[in-house]
Design a protein around this motif. Structure first.
Motif, mmCIF file in Angstrom:
data_model
loop_
_atom_site.group_PDB
_atom_site.id
_atom_site.type_symbol
_atom_site.label_atom_id
_atom_site.label_comp_id
_atom_site.label_asym_id
_atom_site.label_seq_id
_atom_site.Cartn_x
_atom_site.Cartn_y
_atom_site.Cartn_z
ATOM 1 N N ASP A 302 0.851 -1.199 0.000
ATOM 2 C CA ASP A 302 0.000 0.000 0.000
ATOM 3 C C ASP A 302 0.887 1.250 0.000
ATOM 4 O OD1 ASP A 302 -1.935 1.925 0.323
ATOM 5 O OD2 ASP A 302 -2.391 1.412 2.413
ATOM 6 N N LEU A 303 0.677 2.121 -0.974
ATOM 7 C CA LEU A 303 1.495 3.339 -1.074
ATOM 8 C C LEU A 303 1.429 4.162 0.207
ATOM 9 C CD1 LEU A 303 3.277 5.291 -2.709
ATOM 10 C CD2 LEU A 303 1.191 6.233 -3.715
ATOM 11 N N LEU A 304 0.253 4.211 0.815
ATOM 12 C CA LEU A 304 0.113 5.028 2.031
ATOM 13 C C LEU A 304 0.986 4.495 3.171
ATOM 14 C CD1 LEU A 304 -1.195 7.428 3.428
ATOM 15 C CD2 LEU A 304 -3.112 5.955 4.060
ATOM 16 N N GLU A 305 1.090 3.164 3.226
ATOM 17 C CA GLU A 305 1.937 2.554 4.260
ATOM 18 C C GLU A 305 3.399 2.994 4.058
ATOM 19 O OE1 GLU A 305 3.458 -1.868 5.555
ATOM 20 O OE2 GLU A 305 1.754 -1.754 4.205
ATOM 21 N N ILE A 306 3.823 3.037 2.799
ATOM 22 C CA ILE A 306 5.214 3.437 2.511
ATOM 23 C C ILE A 306 5.409 4.919 2.832
ATOM 24 C CG2 ILE A 306 7.001 3.549 0.732
ATOM 25 C CD1 ILE A 306 5.429 1.403 -0.835
ATOM 26 N N VAL A 307 4.455 5.727 2.402
ATOM 27 C CA VAL A 307 4.535 7.174 2.634
ATOM 28 C C VAL A 307 4.648 7.469 4.132
ATOM 29 C CG1 VAL A 307 3.090 9.261 2.546
ATOM 30 C CG2 VAL A 307 3.436 7.893 0.483
ATOM 31 N N ASP A 308 3.833 6.802 4.925
ATOM 32 C CA ASP A 308 3.886 6.998 6.375
ATOM 33 C C ASP A 308 5.250 6.587 6.938
ATOM 34 O OD1 ASP A 308 1.466 8.191 6.986
ATOM 35 O OD2 ASP A 308 0.379 6.283 7.029
ATOM 36 N N ALA A 309 5.765 5.462 6.426
ATOM 37 C CA ALA A 309 7.058 4.971 6.929
ATOM 38 C C ALA A 309 8.190 5.937 6.572
ATOM 39 C CB ALA A 309 7.346 3.582 6.368
ATOM 40 N N VAL A 310 8.096 6.554 5.397
ATOM 41 C CA VAL A 310 9.125 7.534 5.006
ATOM 42 C C VAL A 310 9.057 8.748 5.927
ATOM 43 C CG1 VAL A 310 9.782 9.185 3.204
ATOM 44 C CG2 VAL A 310 9.316 6.796 2.588
ATOM 45 N N ILE A 311 7.861 9.268 6.104
ATOM 46 C CA ILE A 311 7.724 10.483 6.916
ATOM 47 C C ILE A 311 8.202 10.225 8.348
ATOM 48 C CG2 ILE A 311 6.078 12.152 7.883
ATOM 49 C CD1 ILE A 311 4.413 11.816 5.316
ATOM 50 N N ASP A 312 7.856 9.060 8.883
ATOM 51 C CA ASP A 312 8.214 8.750 10.274
ATOM 52 C C ASP A 312 9.607 8.117 10.410
ATOM 53 O OD1 ASP A 312 5.761 9.743 10.943
ATOM 54 O OD2 ASP A 312 4.771 7.779 10.892
ATOM 55 N N GLU A 319 8.647 -3.595 3.793
ATOM 56 C CA GLU A 319 9.151 -3.984 2.479
ATOM 57 C C GLU A 319 8.368 -3.240 1.414
ATOM 58 O OE1 GLU A 319 10.316 -8.133 1.468
ATOM 59 O OE2 GLU A 319 9.259 -8.524 3.358
ATOM 60 N N VAL A 320 9.019 -2.981 0.288
ATOM 61 C CA VAL A 320 8.328 -2.381 -0.854
ATOM 62 C C VAL A 320 8.262 -3.478 -1.917
ATOM 63 C CG1 VAL A 320 8.518 -0.650 -2.672
ATOM 64 C CG2 VAL A 320 9.042 -0.026 -0.307
ATOM 65 N N LYS A 321 7.075 -4.067 -2.056
ATOM 66 C CA LYS A 321 6.955 -5.250 -2.922
ATOM 67 C C LYS A 321 6.273 -4.914 -4.243
ATOM 68 C CE LYS A 321 6.770 -8.972 0.447
ATOM 69 N NZ LYS A 321 5.797 -9.599 1.318
ATOM 70 N N SER A 322 6.778 -5.515 -5.312
ATOM 71 C CA SER A 322 6.138 -5.360 -6.620
ATOM 72 C C SER A 322 5.648 -6.704 -7.108
ATOM 73 C CB SER A 322 7.135 -4.798 -7.637
ATOM 74 O OG SER A 322 7.452 -3.467 -7.298
ATOM 75 N N GLU A 323 4.660 -6.665 -7.986
ATOM 76 C CA GLU A 323 4.141 -7.901 -8.572
ATOM 77 C C GLU A 323 5.206 -8.532 -9.461
ATOM 78 O OE1 GLU A 323 0.633 -6.992 -10.845
ATOM 79 O OE2 GLU A 323 -0.235 -5.886 -9.180
ATOM 80 N N ASP A 324 5.113 -9.852 -9.650
ATOM 81 C CA ASP A 324 5.913 -10.500 -10.694
ATOM 82 C C ASP A 324 5.304 -10.077 -12.015
ATOM 83 O OD1 ASP A 324 7.354 -11.810 -8.756
ATOM 84 O OD2 ASP A 324 5.989 -13.539 -8.731
ATOM 85 N N GLY A 325 6.042 -10.283 -13.074
ATOM 86 C CA GLY A 325 5.482 -9.905 -14.366
ATOM 87 C C GLY A 325 5.942 -8.520 -14.761
ATOM 88 N N ALA A 326 5.304 -7.982 -15.800
ATOM 89 C CA ALA A 326 5.794 -6.740 -16.401
ATOM 90 C C ALA A 326 4.631 -5.811 -16.688
ATOM 91 C CB ALA A 326 6.530 -7.062 -17.692
ATOM 92 N N ALA A 327 4.977 -4.552 -16.947
ATOM 93 C CA ALA A 327 3.960 -3.579 -17.353
ATOM 94 C C ALA A 327 4.568 -2.614 -18.360
ATOM 95 C CB ALA A 327 3.419 -2.821 -16.147
ATOM 96 N N ILE A 328 3.686 -2.005 -19.125
ATOM 97 C CA ILE A 328 4.113 -1.067 -20.160
ATOM 98 C C ILE A 328 3.130 0.097 -20.189
ATOM 99 C CG2 ILE A 328 2.825 -2.357 -21.922
ATOM 100 C CD1 ILE A 328 4.959 -1.623 -23.953
ATOM 101 N N ILE A 329 3.665 1.286 -20.494
ATOM 102 C CA ILE A 329 2.789 2.421 -20.759
ATOM 103 C C ILE A 329 3.197 3.021 -22.093
ATOM 104 C CG2 ILE A 329 4.231 4.106 -19.484
ATOM 105 C CD1 ILE A 329 1.610 5.533 -18.691
ATOM 106 N N VAL A 330 2.227 3.334 -22.914
ATOM 107 C CA VAL A 330 2.480 4.060 -24.156
ATOM 108 C C VAL A 330 1.712 5.376 -24.058
ATOM 109 C CG1 VAL A 330 2.235 4.053 -26.667
ATOM 110 C CG2 VAL A 330 2.764 1.919 -25.459
ATOM 111 N N MET A 331 2.431 6.486 -24.291
ATOM 112 C CA MET A 331 1.800 7.798 -24.195
ATOM 113 C C MET A 331 1.153 8.161 -25.520
ATOM 114 S SD MET A 331 2.545 8.427 -21.104
ATOM 115 C CE MET A 331 1.726 10.014 -21.043
#
Ligand code: AMP
Ligand code: GLY
Length: 420
Positions: A302-312, A319-331
């Protein structure tokens, strides 16, 4: 809980989407048409520090996130914090790592962080003399200050280099941002964007990614803010990651601490993997755009969990976990971008929420809504995201669906993630 995000592009759309959850009331200033489906958009300019502080105070905002370079460099985080608002993002003293390339180059030199060799200049005659004596092309001329990603010239000849120097130092093409320039060694190798959370003690990177900066296929055309991104970056192997962590990621945080400029927020490391190992091309003091749209789409924590941990300052506990697999963005961009382009074109293929089910998500970079229709309102207009089991899978998914969304004179790159 009331959360305010300052900004109005695809990156802020992605941040808002990641924060959206029950019990969280979201505001975005100024936001855009896509963002308005998830948050209350407030018409305050991103650099209006007094206006943002006033709104945050009156609205009793519990948490503010500032994610654009200009307000960060101007000290919006300091102003919000002074007003008692809990805020995520680097203060002015730390945001200089992006705000002044002269500063960041000197920092890297002082603390032995690998980067291209360079010299700084404010005088054009001295700069031109230096280029002559170096006599090595291409050479890289950079405006020291913020320049919307356009302040870097790769000069192939002495004449081109001289013209860039004259434009910046004498004619004032980039205003105050170009009053000081950095001339640096041209490096080669694949580029990697590493967006990392840090609380000044520990560094927790998100999944690595690869931006595509040139406007057209085959890396032709002008540099842009970014035409598309893939994650993970295939060149950022475990071995490179380990070297980068030890020689760049951690030393940068320690260097900023040693300078009394502790960095808290998201630090963007723009790296080039040279044959002598990873080197820093640039730092940004914020999430990249469009990197954020892809990295946040794969973020599991959860991004909010990370944000709180940074501020405090307790980021090491999570841990900052990402999904397996890949993603792409095309503008999807307006014809003419990154130079002049028309706005106000009706976008077809979006539902009332500004989405299209063929994609994982449609992030809005520059849109407005009029009479229930979405219209283009910028150079980069939409970011279309697909996920897949690997890059090829995500790439197939995006390009087999991309023409479902369009507008007059829109264009996009056909080779994000490599030729198919
Ligand atoms: P920057 O705004 O500093 O990231 O520069 C924009 C782009 O210019 C980078 O993404 C690189 O592709 C290119 N670039 C910047 N500095 C160098 C360098 N020293 N050598 C080669 N390419 C560079
Ligand atoms: N995509 C590059 C940047 O955010 O600066």
């Amino acid at each position: 809980m009331k959360i305010l995000v300052v900004g109005g592009g695809g990156r802020e759309h992605a941040i808002i989407k990641s924060l959206a959850a029950e019990g969280r009331q979201l505001f975005c200033a100024p936001g855009n048409a896509g963002i308005s489906n998830l948050a209350t958009c407030v018409d305050i300019k991103i650099n209006d520090i007094d206006g943002i502080v006033k709104f945050a105070t009156e609205e009793k905002i519990d948490l503010a996130l500032v994610s654009q370079d200009e307000p960060l460099v101007l000290g919006m985080v300091d102003a919000l914090q002074s007003a008692g608002i809990r805020t995520f993002g680097p203060n002015k003293a730390a945001a200089i790592i992006e705000g002044s390339k002269a500063f960041s180059k000197d920092l890297m030199k002082k603390y032995n962080i690998p980067t291209a060799a360079y010299e700084k200049f404010t005088d054009s005659a001295a700069a031109i003399e230096y280029i002559k004596t170096q006599n090595s092309y291409p050479t890289v001329i950079k405006a020291s200050g913020l320049a919307l990603g356009k302040g870097v010239i790769i000069a192939q000849t002495f004449e081109e280099a001289k013209e860039a120097v004259v434009e910046m130092l004498e004619i004032g093409k980039f205003g105050d941002s170009g009053k000081e320039i950095v001339i640096e060694e041209f490096l080669t190798g694949p580029e990697v964007s590493v967006l990392a959370f840090t609380d000044g003690h520990c560094v927790r990177p998100m999944i690595s990614s690869k931006d595509h900066k040139r406007a057209f296929d085959n890396d032709e055309g002008l540099n842009t803010g970014g035409m598309g991104v893939i994650a993970p970056n295939p060149f950022y192997t475990d071995e490179v990651e380990k070297i980068a962590y030890e020689t760049i990621l951690i030393p940068t945080i320690e260097a900023m601490n040693a300078e009394g400029r502790t960095f808290k927020g998201v630090l963007y490391y723009g790296l080039m993997i040279t044959d002598k190992g990873p080197k820093v091309i640039e730092y940004n003091c914020r999430f990249g755009d469009p990197e954020a749209q892809v990295c946040l789409s794969l973020l599991k924590t959860d991004l909010l969990e990370i944000v709180d941990a940074v501020i405090d300052e307790r980021l090491s506990e999570i841990e900052v976990k990402s999904e397996d697999g890949a993603a792409i963005i095309v503008m999807m961009c307006s014809g003419g971008y990154p130079e002049s382009y028309e706005k106000g074109k009706e976008i077809t293929g979006l539902d009332e929420n500004g989405q299209n089910d063929a994609f994982h998500y449609v992030f809005h970079s520059g849109t407005v809504k009029k009479d229930g229709r979405y219209l283009s309102n910028g150079g980069r207009v939409l970011g279309l995201v697909a996920k897949g089991k690997d890059i090829a899978d995500a790439q197939n998914s995006i390009y087999s669906n991309i023409d479902k969304v369009s507008f007059e004179k829109s264009f996009y790159r056909h080779d994000i993630g490599g030729k198919r």
